[in-house]
Design an enzyme around this catalytic site. Sequence first.
Site, PDB file in Angstrom:
ATOM      1  CD  GLU A 115      -2.960  -1.083   2.298  1.00 48.23           C
ATOM      2  OE1 GLU A 115      -3.547  -0.040   2.614  1.00 48.23           O
ATOM      3  OE2 GLU A 115      -3.079  -2.144   2.913  1.00 48.23           O
ATOM      4  CG  HIS A 243      -8.508   6.011   1.798  1.00 47.05           C
ATOM      5  ND1 HIS A 243      -8.387   5.819   0.444  1.00 47.05           N
ATOM      6  CD2 HIS A 243      -7.971   4.912   2.380  1.00 47.05           C
ATOM      7  CE1 HIS A 243      -7.806   4.639   0.220  1.00 47.05           C
ATOM      8  NE2 HIS A 243      -7.547   4.077   1.392  1.00 47.05           N
ATOM      9  NE  ARG A 291      -4.292   5.489   3.435  1.00 48.10           N
ATOM     10  CZ  ARG A 291      -4.703   4.597   4.300  1.00 48.10           C
ATOM     11  NH1 ARG A 291      -5.184   4.978   5.462  1.00 48.10           N
ATOM     12  NH2 ARG A 291      -4.636   3.322   4.004  1.00 48.10           N
ATOM     13  CG  HIS A 352      -9.579   6.227   5.852  1.00 50.87           C
ATOM     14  ND1 HIS A 352     -10.538   5.299   5.547  1.00 50.87           N
ATOM     15  CD2 HIS A 352      -8.437   5.527   6.129  1.00 50.87           C
ATOM     16  CE1 HIS A 352     -10.004   4.076   5.618  1.00 50.87           C
ATOM     17  NE2 HIS A 352      -8.737   4.193   5.996  1.00 50.87           N
ATOM     18  NE  ARG A 387      -4.488   4.762  10.001  1.00 52.59           N
ATOM     19  CZ  ARG A 387      -4.917   3.867   9.110  1.00 52.59           C
ATOM     20  NH1 ARG A 387      -4.213   2.775   8.877  1.00 52.59           N
ATOM     21  NH2 ARG A 387      -6.042   4.063   8.459  1.00 52.59           N
TER      22      ARG A 387
HETATM   23  P1  FAD Z   1     -13.427   0.394  16.258  1.00 53.23           P
HETATM   24  O1  FAD Z   1     -13.119  -0.838  15.523  1.00 53.23           O
HETATM   25  O2  FAD Z   1     -14.014   1.509  15.483  1.00 53.23           O
HETATM   26  O3  FAD Z   1     -14.416   0.021  17.455  1.00 53.23           O
HETATM   27  C1  FAD Z   1     -15.039   1.052  18.191  1.00 53.23           C
HETATM   28  C2  FAD Z   1     -15.980   0.409  19.199  1.00 53.23           C
HETATM   29  O4  FAD Z   1     -16.358   1.396  20.155  1.00 53.23           O
HETATM   30  C3  FAD Z   1     -17.285  -0.104  18.613  1.00 53.23           C
HETATM   31  O5  FAD Z   1     -17.597  -1.343  19.226  1.00 53.23           O
HETATM   32  C4  FAD Z   1     -18.332   0.932  19.038  1.00 53.23           C
HETATM   33  O6  FAD Z   1     -19.630   0.422  19.224  1.00 53.23           O
HETATM   34  C5  FAD Z   1     -17.748   1.342  20.376  1.00 53.23           C
HETATM   35  N1  FAD Z   1     -18.190   2.652  20.854  1.00 53.23           N
HETATM   36  C6  FAD Z   1     -17.920   3.867  20.350  1.00 53.23           C
HETATM   37  N2  FAD Z   1     -18.490   4.834  21.098  1.00 53.23           N
HETATM   38  C7  FAD Z   1     -19.140   4.193  22.102  1.00 53.23           C
HETATM   39  C8  FAD Z   1     -19.928   4.633  23.194  1.00 53.23           C
HETATM   40  N3  FAD Z   1     -20.195   5.925  23.402  1.00 53.23           N
HETATM   41  N4  FAD Z   1     -20.458   3.700  24.021  1.00 53.23           N
HETATM   42  C9  FAD Z   1     -20.246   2.372  23.826  1.00 53.23           C
HETATM   43  N5  FAD Z   1     -19.486   1.910  22.805  1.00 53.23           N
HETATM   44  C10 FAD Z   1     -18.944   2.800  21.952  1.00 53.23           C
HETATM   45  N6  FAD Z   1      -6.750   0.090   9.212  1.00 53.23           N
HETATM   46  C11 FAD Z   1      -5.771  -0.798   8.914  1.00 53.23           C
HETATM   47  O7  FAD Z   1      -4.818  -0.960   9.676  1.00 53.23           O
HETATM   48  N7  FAD Z   1      -5.847  -1.526   7.761  1.00 53.23           N
HETATM   49  C12 FAD Z   1      -6.874  -1.399   6.880  1.00 53.23           C
HETATM   50  O8  FAD Z   1      -6.921  -2.093   5.866  1.00 53.23           O
HETATM   51  C13 FAD Z   1      -7.891  -0.464   7.176  1.00 53.23           C
HETATM   52  N8  FAD Z   1      -8.932  -0.273   6.315  1.00 53.23           N
HETATM   53  C14 FAD Z   1      -9.965   0.547   6.693  1.00 53.23           C
HETATM   54  C15 FAD Z   1     -11.074   0.652   5.863  1.00 53.23           C
HETATM   55  C16 FAD Z   1     -12.160   1.408   6.262  1.00 53.23           C
HETATM   56  C17 FAD Z   1     -13.366   1.529   5.355  1.00 53.23           C
HETATM   57  C18 FAD Z   1     -12.134   2.087   7.499  1.00 53.23           C
HETATM   58  C19 FAD Z   1     -13.307   2.898   7.958  1.00 53.23           C
HETATM   59  C20 FAD Z   1     -11.014   2.004   8.303  1.00 53.23           C
HETATM   60  C21 FAD Z   1      -9.925   1.239   7.913  1.00 53.23           C
HETATM   61  N9  FAD Z   1      -8.799   1.126   8.717  1.00 53.23           N
HETATM   62  C22 FAD Z   1      -7.804   0.247   8.383  1.00 53.23           C
HETATM   63  C23 FAD Z   1      -8.752   1.772  10.010  1.00 53.23           C
HETATM   64  C24 FAD Z   1      -9.068   0.744  11.091  1.00 53.23           C
HETATM   65  O9  FAD Z   1     -10.083  -0.120  10.632  1.00 53.23           O
HETATM   66  C25 FAD Z   1      -9.538   1.402  12.388  1.00 53.23           C
HETATM   67  O10 FAD Z   1      -8.706   2.466  12.716  1.00 53.23           O
HETATM   68  C26 FAD Z   1      -9.489   0.391  13.520  1.00 53.23           C
HETATM   69  O11 FAD Z   1     -10.178  -0.778  13.155  1.00 53.23           O
HETATM   70  C27 FAD Z   1     -10.073   0.998  14.782  1.00 53.23           C
HETATM   71  O12 FAD Z   1     -10.207  -0.020  15.739  1.00 53.23           O
HETATM   72  P2  FAD Z   1     -10.680   0.366  17.209  1.00 53.23           P
HETATM   73  O13 FAD Z   1     -10.731  -0.916  17.952  1.00 53.23           O
HETATM   74  O14 FAD Z   1      -9.850   1.453  17.728  1.00 53.23           O
HETATM   75  O15 FAD Z   1     -12.154   0.971  17.018  1.00 53.23           O
HETATM   76  C1  SIN Z   2      -7.206   0.648   2.583  1.00 49.74           C
HETATM   77  O1  SIN Z   2      -7.464  -0.526   2.397  1.00 49.74           O
HETATM   78  O2  SIN Z   2      -6.907   1.439   1.690  1.00 49.74           O
HETATM   79  C2  SIN Z   2      -7.278   1.190   3.987  1.00 49.74           C
HETATM   80  C3  SIN Z   2      -6.038   0.844   4.681  1.00 49.74           C
HETATM   81  C4  SIN Z   2      -5.884   1.649   5.920  1.00 49.74           C
HETATM   82  O3  SIN Z   2      -6.715   2.472   6.273  1.00 49.74           O
HETATM   83  O4  SIN Z   2      -4.842   1.453   6.576  1.00 49.74           O
END
Ligand code: FAD
Ligand code: SIN
Length: 486
Positions: A115, A243, A291, A352, A387
């Site tokens: 990537e 993104h 990015r 993103h 990032r």
């Molecule tokens: P999340 O997975 O967002 O979980 C948040 C949790 O908090 C959820 O369960 C939600 O319900 C809970 N929550 C929030 N507020 C409250 C509240 N007030 N009360 C109770 N619960 C609450 N990153 C990569 O490294 N590789 C990738 O390929 C990649 N692709 C991506 C593609 C997309 C479309 C997106 C949107 C993001 C991508 N990212 C990628 C980024 C990555 O997915 C996220 O940054 C990461 O998964 C965040 O994980 P987290 O556990 O911090 O939060």
């Molecule tokens: C992507 O698949 O382009 C998202 C990857 C990322 O957010 O790290």
Amino acid sequence: MQKTDILVIGAGVAGLTFAIKMAEKRSDLRITVITKSKLGETNTKYAQGGVAAVWNHDVDNYQKHIEDTLDAGDGLCNRAIVEMVVKEGPEMVKELISWGTKFDKHDGKYDLGREGGHSENRILHYKDLTGWEIQRALLARAQEYSNIHLYEEIYAIDLITQHHLGYSVTRVTPDITVYGAYILDKSKDEIDKILARVTILATGGAGQVYRNTTNPTIATGDGMAMVYRAKGRLENMEFVQFHPTALFNPGRENPDFLVSEAVRGEGGILKTRDGKEFMQKYDDRRSLAPRDIVARAIDNEMKIRGDDYVLLDCRHLDKDAFIAHFPTIYNECLSIGIDPMVKMIPVVPACHYMCGGIKVDEFGRTSILNLFAAGECTCSGLHGANRLASNSLLEGLVYGDRIAKVVLNEIDMVPFKEGIPNWNAEGTTEPKEMVLITQSWKELKEIMSSYVGIVRNNVRLKRALEHPLLTSKRAGSEEGSPRFIA
Ligand code: FAD
Ligand code: SIN
């Protein structure tokens, strides 16, 4: 009133990794994990590209991943944190695999994708559904532990601190301590409290403050806001990552569909609407520059040409390989009449990822005692101003593990706090018309998108700051605020 040894707010990669690591070692502790929406509805679930980890030591090494991360972060990463995450990451990915996560293989070896900003192929992935697969495996694993209690539709409203016991708490109070959280139980429509000895915030990002975002609707920055209201420290909130390639589809409801950067890693090339390559004007790495560089370049091309989108040309790629790696993207394009093997894909930048967030140290400690945070809601120093692709899932894994190690050492010394009052709604108003809230949200998205977007300047930022919606909110949060919401 509920009591739990550990309260985890959020069940994405960060929250569940912590809960599993903790439960592995302490079956005697009650670990409560709450999510505000359905279990599994997280940013994690939507991750496409994969997890970055140094895997093939014949060609790759930690130093290369460290340098790529520092370079993407534009000089604002914390080197010690970058080294730590990059070096501890591969072991955590191996654990993730041992917990049942599948990644694609080719000839018996993991198929490593590329990537933007990466100097080597080091992205482990499951088709273009990596996050879905990780979320599935983590939830299944967490459900195997009888002391992990998972609850959905429980919405954390505020952290409980000394403030709720009647003490004055300001941004310079040195020992702000958390005792759990006030929560809205959506099934009962009541605000209750959960008392905890230790609380972990894993609430994810805030992409939903923008009109166009790849983030699902849960991404509203609640954890960051709760820490801010509790007078804790946030950092680098100005560094919002856009993104470069969300699918341009004005007909689609919020959120925007992502076209993974991995598509460019496989050879997809960005072009203007008249079919001309343009990234060579901005960076030697062309379509695979980090990015922020690619998103700014697209923004600039769109502005000077007056176009609504640019194009991603995949027509020269092998059809079978493309469909095998990107089945979801292929089908989404087909659904709007674009066969990526025949036509170029219209793409546009979208909000993103939040690079800033709750300030944490190398063990996920926040500025508030007994409060830890992990994942996208934090600012650990890993990402700096921008990032590196696929470093977010990695960060969630490493910090989930690190926090578990500290909590294991400390929890037996942390008592429950007695005498916590029930939620006091005095001074709050109950909106009778939901439309007032949805309208404010829409306005906020417009302000952020128009004035606090990819490229910013003082005139636009000043306009945002002076907007009546924001000036009234600021005044509300400092002075005329209700007692328990300040
Ligand atoms: P999340 O997975 O967002 O979980 C948040 C949790 O908090 C959820 O369960 C939600 O319900 C809970 N929550 C929030 N507020 C409250 C509240 N007030 N009360 C109770 N619960 C609450 N990153 C990569 O490294 N590789 C990738 O390929 C990649 N692709 C991506 C593609 C997309 C479309 C997106 C949107 C993001 C991508 N990212 C990628 C980024 C990555 O997915 C996220 O940054 C990461 O998964 C965040 O994980 P987290 O556990 O911090 O939060
Ligand atoms: C992507 O698949 O382009 C998202 C990857 C990322 O957010 O790290």
